[in-house]
Write an enzyme that holds these catalytic residues in place. Sequence first.
Site, PDB file in Angstrom:
ATOM      1  N   ASP A   1     -10.033  14.154  24.701  1.00 42.56           N
ATOM      2  CA  ASP A   1      -9.491  14.733  25.924  1.00 42.56           C
ATOM      3  C   ASP A   1     -10.515  14.621  27.046  1.00 42.56           C
ATOM      4  OD1 ASP A   1      -7.198  15.395  24.553  1.00 42.56           O
ATOM      5  OD2 ASP A   1      -7.874  17.418  24.077  1.00 42.56           O
TER       6      ASP A   1
ATOM      7  N   ASP B   1     -11.771  28.900  25.475  1.00 43.86           N
ATOM      8  CA  ASP B   1     -11.709  29.896  24.403  1.00 43.86           C
ATOM      9  C   ASP B   1     -13.053  30.156  23.733  1.00 43.86           C
ATOM     10  OD1 ASP B   1     -11.797  27.407  23.223  1.00 43.86           O
ATOM     11  OD2 ASP B   1      -9.964  27.632  22.046  1.00 43.86           O
TER      12      ASP B   1
ATOM     13  N   ASP C   1      -8.606  13.181  18.572  1.00 48.17           N
ATOM     14  CA  ASP C   1      -8.256  12.687  19.908  1.00 48.17           C
ATOM     15  C   ASP C   1      -9.419  12.940  20.858  1.00 48.17           C
ATOM     16  OD1 ASP C   1      -8.043  15.471  20.399  1.00 48.17           O
ATOM     17  OD2 ASP C   1      -5.917  15.410  19.874  1.00 48.17           O
TER      18      ASP C   1
END
Length: 496
Positions: A78, A155, A76
């Site tokens: 984003d 992260d 995907d």
Amino acid sequence: MFKFLTSLFRKKADSVDSFLMYPEGKRYYRETHSIRRANIDEDAIKIINRLNKFRYKAYLVGGGVRDLLMGKRPKDFDIVTSATPNQIKRIFNNCRIIGKRFKIVHIIFKGKIIEVSTFRSLPEHRLEKHKAENDYLIKRDNSFGTAKEDAARRDFTINSLFYDPKNDSILDYVGGFEDIQKKIVRVIGDPDISFKEDPVRMLRAVKFSVLLGLDIEKKTKLAIKKNRLELEKSSTARLLEEYNKMFRTWKTSIIFEGLAENHLLDVLFKEPADKLKKTDPEWREHFMETPLGKRLAVTDKLLSAREEMTPAIFYSLIFYDIVKDLYENDRGHLAHNIKESLQIVFERMGIPKREQDNLVKIFISQPRFQVTDDEKERQNSFFKKKDYFYDAFMVYKIVAISEGNEAAVQSAFFWEISLRQRPKPDSHQFGQQNRKKEPNKKRPPRKKQRDRRGGSSSNQNQNQNESQTTNSGERGESQEPRQVRESSSENEEREV
């Protein structure tokens, strides 16, 4: 006076820049990277261009950029932007705002959804003095920020790169571009704090390491072992979602091997790991030789051969050692004993009641596959029509192959040659809380009543009724909707 003087020389609180390798952002232009527009979703580019037209910053971000740089096809694309969710909604008609912990926007196209989030700020505790006893778990995260703050609060460095289609450049604040070249998974900032903010990051670090062929940076690896018990604070729904993603990789066995090596498997799957410990105290060093490792390896091999696997099959294989001894124990009722032995696991992992019942049925039916008498053809046909039959059969087959049990393999062959049933579409949505309820089946039309004299209606009317009944039944069966993934609740805990 003394306190005032010491405060002047005291180290200042960290700023956002202290978390960044390149506080002003380092640009990598087209000639230095491999990302090309032809490999990016056209609608994602249109969204970014439209946001830019309204004078908002917008970039492609996260796993899509990482995968493109590594020569992989992203699942995907984003987008991150300086526009708030309400501002995005005013620009796009085909969108909806979702999420509780952090509101994001889903822009809906035919057959796909592109996720757009607003730049987030760094958590306030990152700028304060750290204390080991503090609870840093992020429960709410609705503070908007700048591009550099958004990069600093993510992260891993490899997930914090921004791609700008305006000039085909990559904007790097944290050194993620270099870490991809060096094949390293590195936490941004202090890994002890990062893992306490979101313990699932430890699981993700191992997964990225295995799937992308990267090494976990030494400081990050030590922090995983030190903070592994923080995973017990994680949302069970979030963990189930991560497991379901893991099962779709075709590499579950080697991911579990990585989890075992990093001391996470005995936290995430405590009871199955305890069984492995009893058999072999050094099971972590050679996980692939354990019964669980062998079962998962067979499953991955069958997946690569285009067999279909559901999450229920994986969970059954993971829990199999817990119930295995019950098949040889004649004391008590098998169904009751299986439910009792698995109840602690179900409660700790937050497995929904519907999936609990399905797993128990799968385990109860395992001895049934040993019965291959042709005289019981009618009973066998009835068994094959059960909605859990496919999952139960695959578990029996995988266990037989992994154990090298020739007699069980032959029994599996008996059942497989006539196997036609495949798992239902919604069987892959294991543990999904917002599962849509199955629609009630249409009631077939009543048969035409006989007249008072006991005579039947004409043959023409009777045939017409039978035809209507058949057609309505076919329509009702074909119109049964597939279960659609609901992303709104999942986004509450998702790492964007």
